[in-house]
Structures are given as structure tokens and as C-alpha cells.
Design a protein around this motif. Sequence first.
Motif, PDB file in Angstrom:
ATOM      1  N   PRO A 126       0.852  -1.190   0.000  1.00  0.00           N
ATOM      2  CA  PRO A 126       0.000   0.000   0.000  1.00  0.00           C
ATOM      3  C   PRO A 126       0.890   1.244   0.000  1.00  0.00           C
ATOM      4  N   ILE A 127       0.446   2.274  -0.661  1.00  0.00           N
ATOM      5  CA  ILE A 127       1.237   3.498  -0.818  1.00  0.00           C
ATOM      6  C   ILE A 127       0.442   4.683  -0.276  1.00  0.00           C
ATOM      7  N   LEU A 128       1.085   5.461   0.570  1.00  0.00           N
ATOM      8  CA  LEU A 128       0.522   6.725   1.042  1.00  0.00           C
ATOM      9  C   LEU A 128       1.562   7.799   0.800  1.00  0.00           C
ATOM     10  N   VAL A 129       1.175   8.829   0.052  1.00  0.00           N
ATOM     11  CA  VAL A 129       2.055   9.958  -0.230  1.00  0.00           C
ATOM     12  C   VAL A 129       1.468  11.178   0.475  1.00  0.00           C
ATOM     13  N   ILE A 130       2.316  11.859   1.240  1.00  0.00           N
ATOM     14  CA  ILE A 130       1.881  13.045   1.984  1.00  0.00           C
ATOM     15  C   ILE A 130       2.727  14.225   1.527  1.00  0.00           C
ATOM     16  N   TYR A 131       2.070  15.335   1.211  1.00  0.00           N
ATOM     17  CA  TYR A 131       2.847  16.528   0.890  1.00  0.00           C
ATOM     18  C   TYR A 131       2.189  17.782   1.440  1.00  0.00           C
ATOM     19  N   GLY A 132       3.026  18.801   1.623  1.00  0.00           N
ATOM     20  CA  GLY A 132       2.550  20.109   2.057  1.00  0.00           C
ATOM     21  C   GLY A 132       2.119  20.925   0.857  1.00  0.00           C
ATOM     22  N   THR A 133       1.008  21.609   0.984  1.00  0.00           N
ATOM     23  CA  THR A 133       0.444  22.350  -0.145  1.00  0.00           C
ATOM     24  C   THR A 133       1.127  23.689  -0.412  1.00  0.00           C
ATOM     25  N   ARG A 134       1.825  24.208   0.568  1.00  0.00           N
ATOM     26  CA  ARG A 134       2.629  25.427   0.415  1.00  0.00           C
ATOM     27  C   ARG A 134       1.846  26.637  -0.102  1.00  0.00           C
ATOM     28  N   GLU A 135       0.544  26.695   0.206  1.00  0.00           N
ATOM     29  CA  GLU A 135      -0.246  27.814  -0.317  1.00  0.00           C
ATOM     30  C   GLU A 135       0.183  29.169   0.237  1.00  0.00           C
ATOM     31  N   HIS A 136       0.834  29.192   1.385  1.00  0.00           N
ATOM     32  CA  HIS A 136       1.294  30.465   1.960  1.00  0.00           C
ATOM     33  C   HIS A 136       2.800  30.650   1.822  1.00  0.00           C
ATOM     34  N   ALA A 137       3.408  29.861   0.967  1.00  0.00           N
ATOM     35  CA  ALA A 137       4.851  29.952   0.747  1.00  0.00           C
ATOM     36  C   ALA A 137       5.173  31.206  -0.063  1.00  0.00           C
ATOM     37  N   PRO A 138       6.381  31.719   0.105  1.00  0.00           N
ATOM     38  CA  PRO A 138       6.813  32.813  -0.777  1.00  0.00           C
ATOM     39  C   PRO A 138       6.706  32.357  -2.236  1.00  0.00           C
ATOM     40  N   ALA A 139       6.394  33.281  -3.104  1.00  0.00           N
ATOM     41  CA  ALA A 139       6.119  32.951  -4.511  1.00  0.00           C
ATOM     42  C   ALA A 139       7.254  32.167  -5.165  1.00  0.00           C
ATOM     43  N   LEU A 140       8.498  32.582  -4.949  1.00  0.00           N
ATOM     44  CA  LEU A 140       9.614  31.885  -5.591  1.00  0.00           C
ATOM     45  C   LEU A 140       9.771  30.471  -5.049  1.00  0.00           C
ATOM     46  N   HIS A 141       9.587  30.300  -3.746  1.00  0.00           N
ATOM     47  CA  HIS A 141       9.670  28.956  -3.162  1.00  0.00           C
ATOM     48  C   HIS A 141       8.571  28.067  -3.744  1.00  0.00           C
ATOM     49  N   ARG A 142       7.368  28.578  -3.761  1.00  0.00           N
ATOM     50  CA  ARG A 142       6.251  27.787  -4.284  1.00  0.00           C
ATOM     51  C   ARG A 142       6.494  27.397  -5.740  1.00  0.00           C
ATOM     52  N   GLU A 143       6.965  28.354  -6.537  1.00  0.00           N
ATOM     53  CA  GLU A 143       7.177  28.097  -7.959  1.00  0.00           C
ATOM     54  C   GLU A 143       8.317  27.116  -8.207  1.00  0.00           C
ATOM     55  N   HIS A 144       9.437  27.302  -7.532  1.00  0.00           N
ATOM     56  CA  HIS A 144      10.637  26.525  -7.845  1.00  0.00           C
ATOM     57  C   HIS A 144      10.822  25.269  -6.993  1.00  0.00           C
ATOM     58  N   VAL A 145      10.140  25.184  -5.878  1.00  0.00           N
ATOM     59  CA  VAL A 145      10.267  24.015  -4.998  1.00  0.00           C
ATOM     60  C   VAL A 145       8.909  23.352  -4.786  1.00  0.00           C
ATOM     61  N   GLY A 146       7.944  24.128  -4.337  1.00  0.00           N
ATOM     62  CA  GLY A 146       6.649  23.568  -3.982  1.00  0.00           C
ATOM     63  C   GLY A 146       5.925  22.904  -5.137  1.00  0.00           C
ATOM     64  N   LEU A 147       5.800  23.603  -6.257  1.00  0.00           N
ATOM     65  CA  LEU A 147       5.071  23.036  -7.391  1.00  0.00           C
ATOM     66  C   LEU A 147       5.751  21.785  -7.948  1.00  0.00           C
ATOM     67  N   PRO A 148       7.090  21.775  -8.108  1.00  0.00           N
ATOM     68  CA  PRO A 148       7.723  20.534  -8.557  1.00  0.00           C
ATOM     69  C   PRO A 148       7.531  19.381  -7.576  1.00  0.00           C
ATOM     70  N   LEU A 149       7.651  19.647  -6.270  1.00  0.00           N
ATOM     71  CA  LEU A 149       7.451  18.578  -5.285  1.00  0.00           C
ATOM     72  C   LEU A 149       6.022  18.042  -5.331  1.00  0.00           C
ATOM     73  N   MET A 150       5.059  18.938  -5.461  1.00  0.00           N
ATOM     74  CA  MET A 150       3.664  18.499  -5.534  1.00  0.00           C
ATOM     75  C   MET A 150       3.416  17.683  -6.808  1.00  0.00           C
ATOM     76  N   ALA A 151       4.030  18.099  -7.917  1.00  0.00           N
ATOM     77  CA  ALA A 151       3.863  17.354  -9.168  1.00  0.00           C
ATOM     78  C   ALA A 151       4.453  15.951  -9.041  1.00  0.00           C
ATOM     79  N   VAL A 152       5.618  15.835  -8.418  1.00  0.00           N
ATOM     80  CA  VAL A 152       6.236  14.521  -8.211  1.00  0.00           C
ATOM     81  C   VAL A 152       5.348  13.665  -7.309  1.00  0.00           C
ATOM     82  N   ALA A 153       4.841  14.254  -6.232  1.00  0.00           N
ATOM     83  CA  ALA A 153       3.979  13.504  -5.307  1.00  0.00           C
ATOM     84  C   ALA A 153       2.727  13.004  -6.018  1.00  0.00           C
ATOM     85  N   GLU A 154       2.106  13.850  -6.798  1.00  0.00           N
ATOM     86  CA  GLU A 154       0.889  13.455  -7.507  1.00  0.00           C
ATOM     87  C   GLU A 154       1.185  12.399  -8.570  1.00  0.00           C
TER      88      GLU A 154
END
Length: 85
Positions: A22-50
Motif C-alpha cells: 500500500p502506498i501513502l504519499v503526503i505533501y505540504g500544499t505550500r499555499e502560503h509559501a513565498p512565490a519563488l519557493h512555491r514556484e521553484h520548490v513547492g510546485l515541482p514537489l507536488m507534481a512529483v507527489a501526484e
Amino acid sequence: MRERPVWEAEIPLEVIRGAALPILVIYGTREHAPALHREHVGLPLMAVAESLTDSLAGRLLRVPGYYPHTQEPAAVNAALRDFWD
């Protein structure tokens, strides 16, 4: 900070699928992250998790914040307890 980015990891999907775990993937949504962090770190991590969740037919838990295990431990622990039961 010399590690490779997570999106460069070579994940043996066929081996993991073949293990029938069984697989469970947990990630932080980073909705309140600084824009550059969200764009360059958060969005790629979320895409990999999904993508991993889809590829491995797993369950995905989206938790608000950067570090779900420290910022929302009750939600993460509850999900883990449910997953392991």
C-alpha cells in the motif's frame, strides 16, 4: 545542500508496484509559501507527489504548510494510523 533535487530521483516504479505494497504519499500544499519557493520548490514537489501517487495507485494526502509532519502532526499521524490499520 548538495543533494540532487527530488525530481531527479530514479524511482524503480515497477519494483514497487510488484511488491504490492500500500502506498501513502503526503505533501505540504505550500499555499502560503513565498512565490519563488512555491514556484521553484513547492510546485515541482507536488507534481512529483501526484505523479507517484498515480503511478503507484496510492493514496494522496495534501496537508497545509511546508512541512506537514511538523506543522500538522495531528493530521499526519491520524493519516498514518488509518493507513497502517
